[in-house]
Scaffold this motif. Structure first.
Motif, PDB file in Angstrom:
ATOM      1  N   TRP A 201       2.620   1.638  -3.613  1.00 54.90           N
ATOM      2  CA  TRP A 201       1.692   2.112  -4.632  1.00 54.90           C
ATOM      3  C   TRP A 201       1.143   3.495  -4.292  1.00 54.90           C
ATOM      4  O   TRP A 201       0.893   4.315  -5.180  1.00 54.90           O
ATOM      5  CB  TRP A 201       0.545   1.120  -4.813  1.00 54.90           C
ATOM      6  CG  TRP A 201       0.922  -0.019  -5.716  1.00 54.90           C
ATOM      7  CD1 TRP A 201       1.285  -1.277  -5.347  1.00 54.90           C
ATOM      8  CD2 TRP A 201       1.009   0.030  -7.144  1.00 54.90           C
ATOM      9  NE1 TRP A 201       1.583  -2.041  -6.462  1.00 54.90           N
ATOM     10  CE2 TRP A 201       1.424  -1.263  -7.578  1.00 54.90           C
ATOM     11  CE3 TRP A 201       0.781   1.008  -8.092  1.00 54.90           C
ATOM     12  CZ2 TRP A 201       1.603  -1.580  -8.915  1.00 54.90           C
ATOM     13  CZ3 TRP A 201       0.952   0.696  -9.435  1.00 54.90           C
ATOM     14  CH2 TRP A 201       1.364  -0.581  -9.839  1.00 54.90           C
ATOM     15  N   GLY A 202       0.983   3.759  -2.999  1.00 53.01           N
ATOM     16  CA  GLY A 202       0.503   5.077  -2.588  1.00 53.01           C
ATOM     17  C   GLY A 202       1.480   6.182  -2.942  1.00 53.01           C
ATOM     18  O   GLY A 202       1.091   7.236  -3.465  1.00 53.01           O
TER      19      GLY A 202
ATOM     20  N   ILE B 260       0.841  -1.201   0.000  1.00 55.14           N
ATOM     21  CA  ILE B 260       0.000   0.000   0.000  1.00 55.14           C
ATOM     22  C   ILE B 260       0.877   1.253   0.000  1.00 55.14           C
ATOM     23  O   ILE B 260       0.611   2.220  -0.722  1.00 55.14           O
ATOM     24  CB  ILE B 260      -0.935  -0.006   1.226  1.00 55.14           C
ATOM     25  CG1 ILE B 260      -1.937  -1.155   1.114  1.00 55.14           C
ATOM     26  CG2 ILE B 260      -1.667   1.336   1.340  1.00 55.14           C
ATOM     27  CD1 ILE B 260      -2.841  -1.307   2.320  1.00 55.14           C
ATOM     28  N   VAL B 261       1.960   1.210   0.796  1.00 58.88           N
ATOM     29  CA  VAL B 261       2.871   2.350   0.853  1.00 58.88           C
ATOM     30  C   VAL B 261       3.521   2.586  -0.509  1.00 58.88           C
ATOM     31  O   VAL B 261       3.575   3.713  -1.011  1.00 58.88           O
ATOM     32  CB  VAL B 261       3.947   2.149   1.934  1.00 58.88           C
ATOM     33  CG1 VAL B 261       5.002   3.250   1.867  1.00 58.88           C
ATOM     34  CG2 VAL B 261       3.313   2.119   3.319  1.00 58.88           C
TER      35      VAL B 261
ATOM     36  N   ALA C 117       1.557   6.608  -6.783  1.00 55.72           N
ATOM     37  CA  ALA C 117       0.393   7.368  -7.255  1.00 55.72           C
ATOM     38  C   ALA C 117       0.516   8.849  -6.889  1.00 55.72           C
ATOM     39  O   ALA C 117       0.196   9.728  -7.703  1.00 55.72           O
ATOM     40  CB  ALA C 117      -0.892   6.777  -6.664  1.00 55.72           C
ATOM     41  N   ALA C 118       1.007   9.129  -5.691  1.00 49.93           N
ATOM     42  CA  ALA C 118       1.154  10.516  -5.247  1.00 49.93           C
ATOM     43  C   ALA C 118       2.162  11.262  -6.111  1.00 49.93           C
ATOM     44  O   ALA C 118       1.927  12.414  -6.515  1.00 49.93           O
ATOM     45  CB  ALA C 118       1.572  10.552  -3.780  1.00 49.93           C
TER      46      ALA C 118
END
Length: 476
Positions: free
Chosen positions: A366-367, A363-364, A370-371
């Motif tokens: 990909w987060g 999650i970190v 994306a950011a």
């Protein structure tokens, strides 16, 4: 086997010792061992980057190169005329191919290079100043180019919809589409998009050529509607009254199309067999030689002094203009995605470092990815809205950045590869002289070329300019 290289470091490994590659032949196989080690290390990660075949790399290169800028070359011919225009195109193509091969040889000597910043670091003697300077140029160049594609996308939708909404809204739509399409993290996936990009751009060019030949006369040129500037004509040399600034900007327009090497080190770093890159380059060179010269020449034959940039704008029948220009939306988005991917990777790995999230489906990870991608596209969107004449700023980029990324970097790389052996035989001497010419060409673009670009911006700003975040109709 050679020791592995930690790709997460901020700078390339300064202790790595790798044998010299001359004309694509490794002297003791150590570079090939290093490549094998790098690929094996990458394939232990959950998200594998070094997976592209040379065929997929060829599609990626084609997707990046077969772009709207091809349709601006007809205008360049209308400024320069047949003789200087065609000579510039051919010489630019030859320089592109040879300097790209020089880049590949240098990367094969230093296979730990991951992007153009690493390339600059090694070329200039492991200089951290060169690394950071190149990083600035990479991000500035790519983000402004993404902004140009945001603006182009808005222009296409404006044209197709007869300006049914505010242009800013169209720019927002293009930006959101770009962000979504940019989420894949590997260039292998982006290369799949590039297949469609190249196809649709080629289709747009073909339709333009058919329509230009079919209609009785062009509809519009920068000197007024047909027949304000007389009957359509072509000429061997620049027509009387053509300024030096106009000629220089036409040359910059051609060199801008032929200088995509800022992305090549990243492309090569994601190939499973980087040593196969010359095959991909040969495919690209063949496609480019045809598309960068033949369609513009045909366009100049039918449009003459009425040529615009892009040439779609010169078509007299609105239906023809819309039918051909519509397909450009696909390469506009995909090329923006390619530049966004390269830029985001540079920023992403500076942020994530050696963290397990860098190469894993977390999650970190990909987060953050994306950011970073959202920020890049948003900054590009802002530039697209606040710069009144993006075309002039691209000429500025061509002079300021392409002088390095298309010429100076590779002249220095050649010297690093062959210093002490520059004039060993006729062939080597000829190549040395060629790269000296490359260096002076880069310096010429950086000097007089930059001056011409600035003069064009000043001239445009002296008249009416598009205000920031304008709803103005940008239809061609």
């Amino acid at each position: 086997m050679a020791a592995t290289y930690s790709e997460e470091k901020q700078y390339p490994d300064e202790e790595k010792k790798i044998s010299i590659v001359v004309d694509g032949v490794d002297s003791d196989g150590e570079s090939i061992d290093t490549i094998t080690a790098l690929v094996q290390k990458d394939h232990t990660h959950e998200i594998k980057l070094r997976t592209m075949s040379w065929q997929k790399a060829a599609w990626l290169l084609a997707g990046d190169q077969i772009c709207l800028a091809i349709m601006a070359q007809t205008w360049s011919l209308s400024v320069l005329g047949w003789v200087p225009g065609m000579i510039t195109m051919v010489v630019a193509g030859i320089m592109f191919y040879i300097t790209s091969m020089t880049m590949h040889k240098f990367i094969m000597k230093n296979p730990q290079i991951m992007d153009i910043c690493d390339f600059g670091y090694y070329v200039f003697g492991k200089s951290r100043v060169a690394y950071h300077f190149t990083a600035f140029m990479l991000l500035a160049n790519n983000i402004l180019l993404i902004g140009f594609h945001v603006l182009t996308g808005a222009k296409i939708i404006n044209t197709l919809s007869d300006h049914s909404m505010c242009t800013v809204v169209f720019s927002v739509i293009v930006t959101l589409m770009g962000i979504i399409m940019s989420l894949p993290r590997t260039l292998k996936h982006v290369s799949f998009m590039s297949m469609f990009s190249a196809f649709f751009m080629a289709l747009a060019i073909l339709l333009f050529l058919i329509f230009a030949g079919k209609e009785a006369a062009p509809g519009y040129g920068y000197n007024g509607d047909y027949p304000t500037a007389g009957e359509v004509k072509t000429y061997a040399f620049p027509p009387k009254g053509t300024t030096w600034v106009a000629c220089m900007n036409a040359v910059l327009n051609i060199t801008f199309l032929w200088v995509p090497q800022i992305l090549f080190p990243t492309f090569i770093s994601e190939m499973e067999r980087p040593q196969d890159f010359p095959k991909s380059l040969a495919v690209l060179a063949g496609i480019s030689a045809f598309l960068f010269i033949v369609p513009p020449a045909i366009g100049f034959r039918y449009l003459g002094q009425y040529a615009t940039a892009p040439a779609f704008g010169s078509l007299g029948v609105l239906a023809y203009k819309k039918a051909s220009f519509a397909f450009v939306i696909v390469p506009t988005l995909v090329i923006g995605v390619i530049y966004a991917n390269v830029s985001a990777k540079f920023v992403y790995f500076r942020i994530m470092g050696k963290s397990r999230h860098a190469h894993s489906n977390t999650i970190v990870g990909w987060g953050v990815w994306a950011a970073v991608m959202i920020v890049i596209w948003l900054v590009a969107f802002i530039f697209a809205e606040i710069i009144p004449s993006m075309g002039d700023f691209l000429s500025l980029l061509g002079a300021a950045f392409d002088s390095f990324f298309g010429f100076i970097f590779f002249a220095v790389a050649y010297w690093q590869l062959y210093k002490g052996n520059l004039f060993n035989g006729a062939g080597r001497s000829a190549m040395t002289v060629f790269h000296i010419i490359v260096m002076f060409s880069g310096l010429f673009l950086l000097g007089p070329g930059l001056y011409a670009a600035v003069e064009a911006i000043i001239a445009d700003y002296s008249g009416a300019t598009r205000p920031a975040f304008s709803c103005k109709n940008l239809s061609i």
